[in-house]
Design a protein around this motif. Sequence first.
Motif, mmCIF file in Angstrom:
data_model
loop_
_atom_site.group_PDB
_atom_site.id
_atom_site.type_symbol
_atom_site.label_atom_id
_atom_site.label_comp_id
_atom_site.label_asym_id
_atom_site.label_seq_id
_atom_site.Cartn_x
_atom_site.Cartn_y
_atom_site.Cartn_z
ATOM 1 N N SER A 222 -12.625 95.703 51.651
ATOM 2 C CA SER A 222 -14.011 96.172 51.745
ATOM 3 C C SER A 222 -14.743 95.478 52.896
ATOM 4 O O SER A 222 -15.633 96.049 53.507
ATOM 5 C CB SER A 222 -14.748 95.941 50.416
ATOM 6 O OG SER A 222 -15.075 94.569 50.286
ATOM 7 N N LYS A 223 -14.357 94.256 53.180
ATOM 8 C CA LYS A 223 -15.017 93.530 54.271
ATOM 9 C C LYS A 223 -14.413 93.869 55.628
ATOM 10 O O LYS A 223 -15.109 93.903 56.636
ATOM 11 C CB LYS A 223 -14.904 92.009 54.044
ATOM 12 C CG LYS A 223 -15.715 91.513 52.868
ATOM 13 C CD LYS A 223 -17.203 91.693 53.141
ATOM 14 C CE LYS A 223 -18.007 91.527 51.863
ATOM 15 N NZ LYS A 223 -19.405 91.983 52.010
ATOM 16 N N LEU B 8 -12.147 87.374 58.153
ATOM 17 C CA LEU B 8 -12.875 86.977 56.937
ATOM 18 C C LEU B 8 -13.766 85.771 57.176
ATOM 19 O O LEU B 8 -14.727 85.538 56.444
ATOM 20 C CB LEU B 8 -11.889 86.609 55.834
ATOM 21 C CG LEU B 8 -11.326 87.708 54.945
ATOM 22 C CD1 LEU B 8 -10.487 87.061 53.860
ATOM 23 C CD2 LEU B 8 -12.455 88.532 54.328
ATOM 24 N N PHE C 271 -20.168 88.056 48.854
ATOM 25 C CA PHE C 271 -18.726 87.900 49.037
ATOM 26 C C PHE C 271 -18.212 86.662 48.307
ATOM 27 O O PHE C 271 -17.216 86.712 47.589
ATOM 28 C CB PHE C 271 -18.413 87.808 50.538
ATOM 29 C CG PHE C 271 -16.974 87.526 50.839
ATOM 30 C CD1 PHE C 271 -15.994 88.486 50.575
ATOM 31 C CD2 PHE C 271 -16.580 86.314 51.397
ATOM 32 C CE1 PHE C 271 -14.652 88.228 50.856
ATOM 33 C CE2 PHE C 271 -15.242 86.055 51.674
ATOM 34 C CZ PHE C 271 -14.284 87.013 51.404
ATOM 35 N N PHE D 195 -17.394 86.001 57.025
ATOM 36 C CA PHE D 195 -18.083 86.269 55.754
ATOM 37 C C PHE D 195 -18.189 85.023 54.890
ATOM 38 O O PHE D 195 -18.605 85.098 53.736
ATOM 39 C CB PHE D 195 -17.350 87.369 54.983
ATOM 40 C CG PHE D 195 -17.325 88.676 55.721
ATOM 41 C CD1 PHE D 195 -18.399 89.554 55.634
ATOM 42 C CD2 PHE D 195 -16.253 89.018 56.536
ATOM 43 C CE1 PHE D 195 -18.392 90.757 56.330
ATOM 44 C CE2 PHE D 195 -16.233 90.214 57.230
ATOM 45 C CZ PHE D 195 -17.312 91.087 57.134
ATOM 46 N N ILE E 38 -11.072 92.090 50.190
ATOM 47 C CA ILE E 38 -10.818 91.852 51.619
ATOM 48 C C ILE E 38 -10.919 93.171 52.385
ATOM 49 O O ILE E 38 -11.555 93.253 53.445
ATOM 50 C CB ILE E 38 -9.435 91.188 51.818
ATOM 51 C CG1 ILE E 38 -9.421 89.807 51.165
ATOM 52 C CG2 ILE E 38 -9.092 91.074 53.310
ATOM 53 C CD1 ILE E 38 -8.054 89.133 51.123
ATOM 54 N N ASP F 125 -21.456 84.639 53.348
ATOM 55 C CA ASP F 125 -21.981 85.833 52.683
ATOM 56 C C ASP F 125 -21.994 85.598 51.157
ATOM 57 O O ASP F 125 -20.946 85.507 50.513
ATOM 58 C CB ASP F 125 -21.062 87.006 53.079
ATOM 59 C CG ASP F 125 -21.425 88.312 52.392
ATOM 60 O OD1 ASP F 125 -21.975 88.283 51.264
ATOM 61 O OD2 ASP F 125 -21.139 89.356 52.987
#
Length: 845
Positions: free
Chosen positions: A511-512, A528, A537, A531, A509, A534
């Motif tokens: 990192s995003k 989030l 992810f 993503f 989390i 993604d």
Amino acid sequence: VEASIPEPQRDAWRKFTPKGFTTSEEFEKEAVRHIETTLARSLYNCDEVAAYGGTALAFRDRLILDWNKTQQTQTFTDQKRVYYLSLEFLMGRALDNAMLNVGQKDSATKGLGDLGFRMEDIISQEHDAALGNGGLGRLAACFLDSMASLNYPAWGYGLRYRYGIFKQEIIDGYQVEVPDYWLDFNPWEFARHDITVDVQFYGHVNRWQDDEGKQHTSWEGGETVLAVAFDVPASIEADRLVPGYQTPTCNNLRLWGSKAASGEFDFQKFNSGEYEASVADQQRAETISAVLYPNDNLERGKELRLKQQYFWCAASLYDIVRRFKKTKRSWKEFPNQVAIQLNDTHPTLAIPELQRILVDLEGLEWDEAWDIVSKAFGYTNHTVLPEALEKWSVPLLQHLLPRHLQIIYDINLNFLQFVERNFPKDRDMLGRVSIIEESNPKMVRMAYLALIGSHKVNGVAELHSDLIKTTIFKDFVKIYGPDKFTNVTNGITPRRWLHQANPRLSALIASKLGGHEFLKDLTLLSKLESFVDDKEFRKEFREIKYANKVRLAKHIKEHNGVTVNPAALFDVQVKRIHEYKRQQLNIFGVIHRYLQIKSLSAEDRKKLAPRVSIFGGKAAPGYWMAKTVIHLINKVGDVVNNDPDVGDLLKVIFLEDYNVSKAEIITPASDISEHISTAGTEASGTSNMKFCLNGGLIIGTCDGANIEITREIGEENIFLFGNLAEDVEDLRHAHLYNHYELEPKLAKVFDEIHKGRFGDAGAFSALLNGIVEHGDYYLVSDDFASYVQTQELIDEAYKDTESWTTKAILTVARMGFFSSDRCIDEYAESIWNIEPLVQKKDDEA
Ligand code: 8GP
């Protein structure tokens, strides 16, 4: 302050104030020094226990610096503080949390590696601080974390039990209780032998008139017991995770231990050969804080329990009042300086105790005192279950606390006069709302006393807060108006329940989202959502869940000897065993599943979704029905897990001794968890939030916080079933007065149990009869069909990995509301009226 170092010498002092370590080498130096000196071990005599000791002491040193500073700043600033009174603090382990908060876990991991140890092994040496039963105690622990994290000046007050909640062993499928002696090595507490309070019990009340004709009352106790303070640095805030400009706040949890007031045994008796009698007083005194009562949502009215409650309330209030008096303010200002929160009714005696201090000892007029008292307290209710509402018998109170009983009667008299004036036509109301229940013996209704003596009363989730207003406190809403009542929906600390329990997910989390800020402001998780499509992810998200399941599977193999397939759907229900939580509904559903598997051809079985049903939780030692449920789960496991027809399609696991540190392994590993209480019975639930935060979906009833979870994450992401709270009364009524039929699938399940398929059917007859013959109070049969059907939906949904992943990610992203930080801000704003105290780094107060 007389004890402070004179100004000219302070520089010399400051030169040697420890700075703490920041590298693995510095950590090693500290740990080795503690192992060799504090613990008197050597290079040739250092096992994992000693390595844990050295590590814990190194981190403790680090925490203490923040703790000292926080306490000093709070004293100098002298702004309003909150005191959280809770008979339970279910803290779990401290080391991992301390390492993450201090921000040096990596250097410690490397340092321990250099010394030949693995971090996981060292962490697991620590005994859980298990001073609580379940949700109520864990909530108190999460609140301490949040109060520090948000920099509120706050203290927790509790009891230092020598034995926490018992350890559970499962022997031949039965729960066996083993004492939990956890204090042989506890580096996290500081005994303050200089901070003590004399607490009285029994005795009699004197009244007299002084020369000016003023009435006085005093209580002369018959027994005195000494309360000794033990201080625990309570969770420094997570600021180092999110580098900022502040010095971390480290609040204090003060736990009282009991000791004989004389401190010595009786030498006269000893000399005349009465050895046992000579230590009897000492033992009687120490018994008060000896053991936590192991009941969850049940009260039993034992004298020792009442002694615990008064002992802790009296010591805590003495301490709070002592601190207030040092500031030389007038009594009127007390509620501007002090907020006291009652965690359920257990600390209600603090109300008459403060009134006694003000009237009897400080000489205030009754009304003036009562005004102060009723502005200082707030009361949180955690249950509407009638068997959990505390009542104490009048004769017992008369005997143990004669002056308090008088005060309670006077509070009641004033209150009833007020009611009479305002509701002159409703004579019945007086009996209904009286603090004294006119039963034989008469009983003191503690919830009413808590409510009358507090300025705010809150429930712990929306539905629950509505229910208390329409059921147990209905009349009081008429009397005081609705504004006295409020809701604060429970929450959980994301530091322990995400970052610590699921470090890989926390890192993903971060990192995003570009850092760990979400651990301090959980609403940031909503980012989030962008993503969700993604690919990378999603893949990593799934891999983390899988890895957590592999870890749990390993634990199951080690502890239960059963191999489970980590690719199967992990279905978890871990919480105290209670009829209202309905583990019986779950295990009957498991049996239904088993029977279905058995009825299919080998070919058809291949189409089924493999599942592991995981249970965990303790039953109160005297709660026979709950113990029967544990027994049934274990017996079903024996049969199912050894049936070659079944293989991976179904495994049934009962995890022994569920506690906070096990929850940290179990929570991140669930695909589905069960929160299936009869609607209207579970005040909030908090594990439901923990599972969702870790990307597990839930099956649940429309009860407690499930309702708000649904509102936040969306109906499409949760599996709801069963009757609604508003229909429960009618259904129960119908069971009692009409003939009712068992749900047919459930009837089949019962037939198989009766036939002895899971061992001696007699062992389970009370459980089944409660449903078949005694009215099915918890509506197991009414909800069974919809439960089973929903489980089938789950099987289908789980096969579609992509859509399941989407649901799981969206669930995590939408959990921002359920941080205990949000709760604490709500309490601070709407109940305590306190402000954060930010300690600037450059502020060398
Ligand atoms: C629990 C509730 O059962 C649970 O739903 C809630 O999440 C938790 O409190 C925290 O608010 N209540 C109790 O444990 C409880 O009422 N215990 C004793 C006072 C009887």
